[in-house]
Design a protein around this motif. Structure first.
Motif, PDB file in Angstrom:
ATOM      1  N   VAL A   1       7.831   2.019 -13.641  1.00 30.93           N
ATOM      2  CA  VAL A   1       7.122   2.570 -12.166  1.00 30.93           C
ATOM      3  C   VAL A   1       7.887   2.186 -11.369  1.00 30.93           C
ATOM      4  CG1 VAL A   1       4.710   3.345 -12.603  1.00 30.93           C
ATOM      5  CG2 VAL A   1       5.006   0.907 -11.579  1.00 30.93           C
ATOM      6  N   GLY A   2       8.920   1.386 -11.649  1.00 28.92           N
ATOM      7  CA  GLY A   2       9.669  -0.292 -10.316  1.00 28.92           C
ATOM      8  C   GLY A   2      10.707   0.871 -10.084  1.00 28.92           C
ATOM      9  N   ASP A   3      11.054   1.633 -10.528  1.00 29.14           N
ATOM     10  CA  ASP A   3      12.849   2.562 -10.509  1.00 29.14           C
ATOM     11  C   ASP A   3      11.911   3.983  -9.456  1.00 29.14           C
ATOM     12  OD1 ASP A   3      11.678   3.382 -12.596  1.00 29.14           O
ATOM     13  OD2 ASP A   3      13.368   4.168 -13.158  1.00 29.14           O
TER      14      ASP A   3
ATOM     15  N   GLU B   1       4.560  -2.227  -7.818  1.00 27.55           N
ATOM     16  CA  GLU B   1       4.044  -1.903  -8.945  1.00 27.55           C
ATOM     17  C   GLU B   1       2.985  -1.623  -8.931  1.00 27.55           C
ATOM     18  OE1 GLU B   1       7.618  -2.496 -11.965  1.00 27.55           O
ATOM     19  OE2 GLU B   1       6.656  -4.244 -11.271  1.00 27.55           O
ATOM     20  N   ALA B   2       2.368  -2.863  -8.999  1.00 33.59           N
ATOM     21  CA  ALA B   2       0.821  -2.226  -8.947  1.00 33.59           C
ATOM     22  C   ALA B   2      -0.078  -1.354  -8.146  1.00 33.59           C
ATOM     23  CB  ALA B   2      -0.125  -3.801  -8.788  1.00 33.59           C
ATOM     24  N   SER B   3       0.897  -0.906  -6.560  1.00 28.08           N
ATOM     25  CA  SER B   3       0.295   0.075  -6.245  1.00 28.08           C
ATOM     26  C   SER B   3      -0.350   0.766  -6.436  1.00 28.08           C
ATOM     27  CB  SER B   3       0.817   0.045  -4.771  1.00 28.08           C
ATOM     28  OG  SER B   3       1.926   0.000  -5.009  1.00 28.08           O
ATOM     29  N   VAL B   4       1.022   1.653  -7.662  1.00 29.55           N
ATOM     30  CA  VAL B   4       1.518   2.366  -8.334  1.00 29.55           C
ATOM     31  C   VAL B   4       0.307   2.907  -8.965  1.00 29.55           C
ATOM     32  CG1 VAL B   4       2.833   4.423  -9.102  1.00 29.55           C
ATOM     33  CG2 VAL B   4       3.685   2.742  -7.426  1.00 29.55           C
ATOM     34  N   ALA B   5      -0.607   1.701  -9.684  1.00 26.83           N
ATOM     35  CA  ALA B   5      -1.334   2.297 -10.598  1.00 26.83           C
ATOM     36  C   ALA B   5      -2.114   3.044 -10.426  1.00 26.83           C
ATOM     37  CB  ALA B   5      -2.004   0.521 -10.679  1.00 26.83           C
ATOM     38  N   GLU B   6      -3.215   3.108  -8.810  1.00 23.63           N
ATOM     39  CA  GLU B   6      -4.043   4.136  -8.393  1.00 23.63           C
ATOM     40  C   GLU B   6      -3.147   5.455  -8.952  1.00 23.63           C
ATOM     41  OE1 GLU B   6      -6.170   7.139  -6.343  1.00 23.63           O
ATOM     42  OE2 GLU B   6      -4.256   6.367  -5.716  1.00 23.63           O
ATOM     43  N   PRO B   7      -2.461   5.905  -8.734  1.00 16.98           N
ATOM     44  CA  PRO B   7      -1.834   7.090  -9.329  1.00 16.98           C
ATOM     45  C   PRO B   7      -1.342   7.523  -9.916  1.00 16.98           C
ATOM     46  CG  PRO B   7      -0.720   6.643  -7.765  1.00 16.98           C
ATOM     47  CD  PRO B   7      -0.966   5.600  -7.606  1.00 16.98           C
ATOM     48  N   LEU B   8      -1.214   6.734 -10.945  1.00 18.77           N
ATOM     49  CA  LEU B   8      -1.005   6.708 -12.469  1.00 18.77           C
ATOM     50  C   LEU B   8      -2.472   6.773 -13.272  1.00 18.77           C
ATOM     51  CD1 LEU B   8       1.386   6.989 -15.635  1.00 18.77           C
ATOM     52  CD2 LEU B   8       0.763   4.460 -14.817  1.00 18.77           C
ATOM     53  N   ALA B   9      -3.456   6.490 -12.895  1.00 20.73           N
ATOM     54  CA  ALA B   9      -4.646   6.187 -12.910  1.00 20.73           C
ATOM     55  C   ALA B   9      -5.239   7.655 -13.185  1.00 20.73           C
ATOM     56  CB  ALA B   9      -5.692   5.692 -12.361  1.00 20.73           C
ATOM     57  N   CYS B  10      -5.078   8.331 -11.838  1.00 18.81           N
ATOM     58  CA  CYS B  10      -5.210   9.944 -11.436  1.00 18.81           C
ATOM     59  C   CYS B  10      -4.195  10.917 -12.988  1.00 18.81           C
ATOM     60  CB  CYS B  10      -4.870  10.597 -10.599  1.00 18.81           C
ATOM     61  SG  CYS B  10      -5.548   9.879  -8.948  1.00 18.81           S
ATOM     62  N   VAL B  11      -2.944  10.894 -13.265  1.00 18.26           N
ATOM     63  CA  VAL B  11      -2.262  11.131 -13.375  1.00 18.26           C
ATOM     64  C   VAL B  11      -3.478  11.130 -14.847  1.00 18.26           C
ATOM     65  CG1 VAL B  11       0.184  10.989 -14.936  1.00 18.26           C
ATOM     66  CG2 VAL B  11      -0.174  11.136 -12.872  1.00 18.26           C
ATOM     67  N   LEU B  12      -3.414   9.667 -15.576  1.00 19.81           N
ATOM     68  CA  LEU B  12      -3.996   9.723 -17.367  1.00 19.81           C
ATOM     69  C   LEU B  12      -5.118  10.225 -17.122  1.00 19.81           C
ATOM     70  CD1 LEU B  12      -3.931   7.768 -19.669  1.00 19.81           C
ATOM     71  CD2 LEU B  12      -5.658   5.555 -18.061  1.00 19.81           C
ATOM     72  N   ASN B  13      -5.486  10.726 -15.909  1.00 20.93           N
ATOM     73  CA  ASN B  13      -7.437  11.162 -16.063  1.00 20.93           C
ATOM     74  C   ASN B  13      -6.764  12.855 -16.533  1.00 20.93           C
ATOM     75  OD1 ASN B  13      -9.985  11.822 -15.877  1.00 20.93           O
ATOM     76  ND2 ASN B  13      -9.440  12.816 -13.876  1.00 20.93           N
ATOM     77  N   GLY B  14      -5.929  12.972 -15.495  1.00 18.38           N
ATOM     78  CA  GLY B  14      -5.488  14.426 -15.644  1.00 18.38           C
ATOM     79  C   GLY B  14      -4.880  14.784 -17.614  1.00 18.38           C
ATOM     80  N   GLN B  15      -4.268  13.616 -17.787  1.00 19.03           N
ATOM     81  CA  GLN B  15      -3.648  13.753 -18.957  1.00 19.03           C
ATOM     82  C   GLN B  15      -4.903  14.073 -20.392  1.00 19.03           C
ATOM     83  OE1 GLN B  15      -0.015  12.295 -20.356  1.00 19.03           O
ATOM     84  NE2 GLN B  15       0.932  13.397 -17.668  1.00 19.03           N
ATOM     85  N   GLU B  16      -6.053  13.036 -20.137  1.00 25.10           N
ATOM     86  CA  GLU B  16      -6.580  12.768 -20.787  1.00 25.10           C
ATOM     87  C   GLU B  16      -7.630  14.187 -21.129  1.00 25.10           C
ATOM     88  OE1 GLU B  16      -7.544   8.289 -21.198  1.00 25.10           O
ATOM     89  OE2 GLU B  16      -9.150   9.356 -20.187  1.00 25.10           O
ATOM     90  N   LEU B  17      -7.918  14.947 -19.935  1.00 26.31           N
ATOM     91  CA  LEU B  17      -8.491  16.357 -20.826  1.00 26.31           C
ATOM     92  C   LEU B  17      -8.012  17.441 -20.365  1.00 26.31           C
ATOM     93  CD1 LEU B  17     -10.011  15.280 -16.991  1.00 26.31           C
ATOM     94  CD2 LEU B  17     -11.399  16.196 -18.747  1.00 26.31           C
TER      95      LEU B  17
ATOM     96  N   GLU C   1      -2.388  -1.765 -17.425  1.00 27.33           N
ATOM     97  CA  GLU C   1      -1.644  -2.033 -18.804  1.00 27.33           C
ATOM     98  C   GLU C   1      -0.354  -1.563 -19.451  1.00 27.33           C
ATOM     99  OE1 GLU C   1      -4.958  -1.196 -21.353  1.00 27.33           O
ATOM    100  OE2 GLU C   1      -6.028  -2.971 -20.827  1.00 27.33           O
ATOM    101  N   LEU C   2      -0.750   0.111 -18.594  1.00 23.82           N
ATOM    102  CA  LEU C   2       0.884   1.181 -18.874  1.00 23.82           C
ATOM    103  C   LEU C   2       1.573   0.518 -18.541  1.00 23.82           C
ATOM    104  CD1 LEU C   2      -1.423   4.269 -19.097  1.00 23.82           C
ATOM    105  CD2 LEU C   2       0.004   3.307 -21.303  1.00 23.82           C
ATOM    106  N   ILE C   3       1.548   0.109 -17.966  1.00 15.44           N
ATOM    107  CA  ILE C   3       2.487  -0.804 -16.105  1.00 15.44           C
ATOM    108  C   ILE C   3       3.027  -1.839 -16.929  1.00 15.44           C
ATOM    109  CG2 ILE C   3       3.560  -1.342 -13.955  1.00 15.44           C
ATOM    110  CD1 ILE C   3       1.190   0.491 -12.551  1.00 15.44           C
ATOM    111  N   ALA C   4       2.117  -3.290 -17.287  1.00 11.26           N
ATOM    112  CA  ALA C   4       2.684  -4.297 -17.756  1.00 11.26           C
ATOM    113  C   ALA C   4       3.209  -3.877 -19.013  1.00 11.26           C
ATOM    114  CB  ALA C   4       1.328  -4.512 -17.753  1.00 11.26           C
ATOM    115  N   THR C   5       2.929  -2.762 -20.214  1.00  8.44           N
ATOM    116  CA  THR C   5       3.493  -3.434 -21.311  1.00  8.44           C
ATOM    117  C   THR C   5       4.731  -2.308 -21.139  1.00  8.44           C
ATOM    118  OG1 THR C   5       2.185  -1.332 -21.504  1.00  8.44           O
ATOM    119  CG2 THR C   5       0.887  -3.274 -22.654  1.00  8.44           C
TER     120      THR C   5
ATOM    121  N   CYS D   1       1.145  -1.088   0.186  1.00 11.68           N
ATOM    122  CA  CYS D   1       0.160   0.175  -0.136  1.00 11.68           C
ATOM    123  C   CYS D   1       0.757   1.407   0.347  1.00 11.68           C
ATOM    124  CB  CYS D   1      -1.277   0.238   1.305  1.00 11.68           C
ATOM    125  SG  CYS D   1      -2.127   1.504   1.066  1.00 11.68           S
ATOM    126  N   SER D   2       0.592   1.552  -1.450  1.00 21.12           N
ATOM    127  CA  SER D   2       1.899   3.101  -1.639  1.00 21.12           C
ATOM    128  C   SER D   2       1.877   4.164  -0.672  1.00 21.12           C
ATOM    129  CB  SER D   2       2.731   3.221  -2.716  1.00 21.12           C
ATOM    130  OG  SER D   2       3.116   1.828  -2.986  1.00 21.12           O
TER     131      SER D   2
END
Length: 346
Positions: A314-316, A144-160, A305-309, A34-35
């Motif tokens: 995000v690992g580093d 890495e998967a726990s960082v998907a949540e903040p990345l999801a927020c970033v994705l929303n921001g960049q889509e907008l 998906e973005l992390i997996a591909t 839990c990050s």
């Protein structure tokens, strides 16, 4: 089991709690990571109006299913999963129109429900109802998967903000969110990405990891002037304020190119939410200013998906891994800005 509970501002306690059992429609997970983020710091210092203590904190959650409740199908113990943080109701007019990030009935893990700073937590039925539990792809670790949540927020921001091919993008704020913005902008085809901060030490640490085209120290230069120089006087196509700074928002308007897009990604303190805005710049340059409020279940699934591909590594960015018993030290590290991403491993 051990949990980290918020009792009052300045009072988070690591203490014993009964191990929970899932009710109908719920899932119990063994939390593996839990990050932490700046919101945890704000809760620790000031509390939050949606939190009724005592409450187990933590909203960037990944783990494995330990038990499924009655009526749950398609999931089994041992499944590796990531949990959304913001929970839309799925029923209101905004949700029906696909605008789940601005659901007026939104609830959150770690606020309305006990979160992930615990050995075990319950995924509420409301999360399951909106497709808010995601399978972690093969090859992606729990941290890495726990960082998907903040990345999801970033994705929303960049889509907008419509970040896309060839854009000159300025990101103000070099914390974990700023770093994710740099990497996501590159994956979306941005031409050049500039990273700015007034904390030179954190800027250097972040720049060494995410390698922006230019790192701009607001301590040493005028950020607006520097961006104008770097863009030949044109300004940036997109400016993202990944910091809780009114000054950064004001500068964003000044450094945006004609028909530029500005994302007020970082919210301001509730006791000081106003800025001086030159509306003529917005008018004559045809600027677009957008907010960004969390993420939807769709954004979380896409972030994984973005992390997996490898599109957004995000690992580093995870610079500190700490046990649950040291969660206060982790929050302090985040508060001092001496880390990029801190993850708790219960």
């Amino acid at each position: 089991m051990k949990v980290a509970r918020f009792h009052a501002p300045g009072d988070i306690r690591v203490e014993d709690a009964p191990e929970p059992s899932p009710g109908p429609g719920e899932i119990k997970i063994r939390v593996r990571n839990c990050s932490t983020c700046g919101t945890d710091v704000k809760i620790f210092k000031h509390g939050h109006h949606h939190i009724r203590p005592p409450r187990v904190m933590g909203h960037e959650i990944a783990g494995e299913i330990a038990e499924v409740g009655a009526g749950v199908t398609g999931w089994a113990p041992g499944d590796r999963v990531q949990v959304i943080a913001a929970i839309p109701c799925g029923q209101c007019e905004e949700c029906r129109r696909g605008r789940m990030t601005v659901c007026p009935n939104q609830e959150s893990m770690g606020y309305h429900y006990d979160g992930g700073f615990a050995e075990y937590t319950i995924v509420p039925a409301k999360v399951m109802a909106v497709g808010g539990l995601n399978r972690i792809p093969e090859g992606v670790g729990f941290a890495e998967a726990s960082v998907a949540e903040p990345l999801a927020c970033v994705l929303n921001g960049q889509e907008l903000a419509r970040v896309g091919d060839g854009d000159d993008v300025v990101i103000v704020g070099s914390g974990p969110i700023g770093c994710l913005h740099v990497r996501l902008a590159r994956s979306r085809g941005a031409g050049r990405v500039f990273l700015a901060d007034i904390n030179p030490e954190r800027l250097t640490m972040a720049a060494d990891l995410v390698r922006p085209d230019e790192a701009i120290s607001g301590r040493d230069v005028d950020v607006v002037d520097e961006v104008l120089k770097l863009t030949g006087g044109r300004g940036a196509d997109v400016v993202i304020t990944a910091a809780a700074s009114g000054a950064a928002q004001q500068q964003a308007v000044q450094m945006a190119a004609r028909q530029g897009r500005i994302s007020f990604f970082g919210g301001l303190p509730k006791d000081d939410p106003f800025i001086a805005l030159d509306s003529n710049l917005v008018h004559y340059r045809e600027l677009t200013i957008v907010g960004a409020n969390g993420s939807s279940p769709r954004h979380n699934a896409r972030a994984l998906e973005l992390i997996a591909t490898g599109a957004v590594p995000v690992g580093d960015l995870i610079t500190h891994r700490i046990p649950l018993g040291e969660v206060l030290a982790g929050i302090d590290i985040v508060s001092r800005g001496t880390a990029i991403k801190v993850t708790v491993e219960p």
